[in-house]
Design an enzyme around this catalytic site. Structure first.
Site, PDB file in Angstrom:
ATOM      1  CB  ALA A 292       9.922  -7.775   1.445  1.00  0.00           C
TER       2      ALA A 292
ATOM      3  CB  ILE B 169       0.151  -8.156   1.125  1.00  0.00           C
ATOM      4  CG1 ILE B 169       1.081  -8.815   0.079  1.00  0.00           C
ATOM      5  CG2 ILE B 169       0.297  -6.631   1.096  1.00  0.00           C
ATOM      6  CD1 ILE B 169       0.785  -8.392  -1.361  1.00  0.00           C
TER       7      ILE B 169
ATOM      8  CG  HIS C  96       1.913  -1.879   2.023  1.00  0.00           C
ATOM      9  ND1 HIS C  96       3.245  -2.152   1.782  1.00  0.00           N
ATOM     10  CD2 HIS C  96       1.872  -0.549   2.338  1.00  0.00           C
ATOM     11  CE1 HIS C  96       3.970  -1.048   1.952  1.00  0.00           C
ATOM     12  NE2 HIS C  96       3.163  -0.067   2.289  1.00  0.00           N
TER      13      HIS C  96
ATOM     14  CB  CYS D 122     -23.305  -4.387  -5.090  1.00  0.00           C
ATOM     15  SG  CYS D 122     -21.514  -4.211  -5.028  1.00  0.00           S
TER      16      CYS D 122
ATOM     17  CG  ASN E 266      16.945  -5.095   6.038  1.00  0.00           C
ATOM     18  OD1 ASN E 266      15.996  -5.835   5.764  1.00  0.00           O
ATOM     19  ND2 ASN E 266      17.504  -4.299   5.155  1.00  0.00           N
TER      20      ASN E 266
ATOM     21  CB  ILE F 207      14.683 -12.010  10.162  1.00  0.00           C
ATOM     22  CG1 ILE F 207      14.969 -10.658   9.516  1.00  0.00           C
ATOM     23  CG2 ILE F 207      13.645 -11.859  11.280  1.00  0.00           C
ATOM     24  CD1 ILE F 207      13.928 -10.252   8.521  1.00  0.00           C
TER      25      ILE F 207
HETATM   26 ZN   LIG Z   1     -20.423  -5.698  -3.681  1.00  0.00          ZN
END
Ligand SMILES: [Zn+2]
Length: 251
Positions: free
Chosen positions: A26, A105, A123, A159, A222, A240
């Site tokens: 993160a 993510i 993740h 579906c 970090n 960073i």
């Molecule tokens: Zn589907």
């Protein structure tokens, strides 16, 4: 002077590496304005995360999951890669880095130019969604417009399966293929570089330990102390972007 020393030490480790793997958490994305959900005061300390089993079992849980996701959309959609992401992309482009293993993510490594196949997402990815049954892909903006019209959690057009962001939720199995690739990259590396992870979330945090046991050097950048500082060859409690950017020569 300390700054120069830190950056030179990191640059030297990178220069000596024949093959590096970069592991991001993160902390690299907070520098792009994306909140750290797990940090003290973060979203997950105020709101319990919704477990995968509940998402499957309950329409209410699915609606709440999507309500929270759409509430974050303006943040995710406007976030851009920062200097740290650009430095990572440069290490991939010119070497010695072969892959980025990420707990994030947000898709910002891909957005910074790292080829899709060199990003290993432990993740998953929240910037798109898919049907849990047939894997048909859906875009967030389209789902959001429909949700705002009828407040119904999305179902698959093909579906009728449940549509969910392509993330790994609490209670959902870790993605096997990504875990295997991460392990293979870890075993092949002689430098394991951690950026912005406190290394407390397992099994992800096991990779730097594995690298170290396998003879690789371990470097950690970090803001806060991590669970593996004592084991690392170099630890920099610094931002960073400015640190790696300077070490790699990227603005
Ligand atoms: Zn589907």
């Amino acid at each position: 002077m300390d700054d120069q020393h830190d950056i030179a030490a990191l640059a030297a480790l990178i220069d000596r590496a024949r093959r590096a793997v970069i592991f991001t958490g993160a902390g690299i994305s907070t520098e792009s304005g994306i909140p750290d959900f797990r940090s003290p005061g973060g979203v997950w300390t105020k709101m319990a995360p919704i477990e995968f089993q509940d998402f499957l079992a309950s329409e209410h849980a699915r609606r709440e999951t999507w309500r929270r996701r759409f509430a974050m959309e303006d943040t995710f959609a406007s976030a851009a890669p920062n200097r740290g992401h650009r430095a990572v992309a440069e290490l991939i482009r010119r070497g010695p880095a072969s892959a980025v293993i990420t707990q994030n993510i947000d898709g910002l490594h891909q957005a910074s130019g790292v080829p899709e196949e060199q990003v290993i997402e432990l993740h998953g990815n929240t910037t798109y969604a898919h049907c849990l049954d047939c894997s048909t892909r859906y875009e967030i903006a389209e789902l959001r417009a429909a949700f705002e019209a009828d407040q119904k959690p999305p179902r698959c057009r093909r579906c009728h399966g449940f549509v969910k962001t392509a993330t790994i939720s609490f209670g959902q199995a870790m993605p096997e293929a990504a875990m295997q690739r991460a392990e293979a990259e870890t075993m092949a590396a002689d430098l394991f570089l951690v950026l912005g992870s406190s290394l407390v979330v397992y099994p992800a945090a096991g990779f730097p330990e594995l690298a170290k046991r396998n003879g690789a050097r371990l470097a950690i950048v970090n803001r806060e102390r991590t669970g593996l500082d004592r084991m690392a060859d170099l630890v920099l409690h610094r931002a960073i972007g400015e640190t790696l950017g300077a070490a790699v020569g990227v603005d």
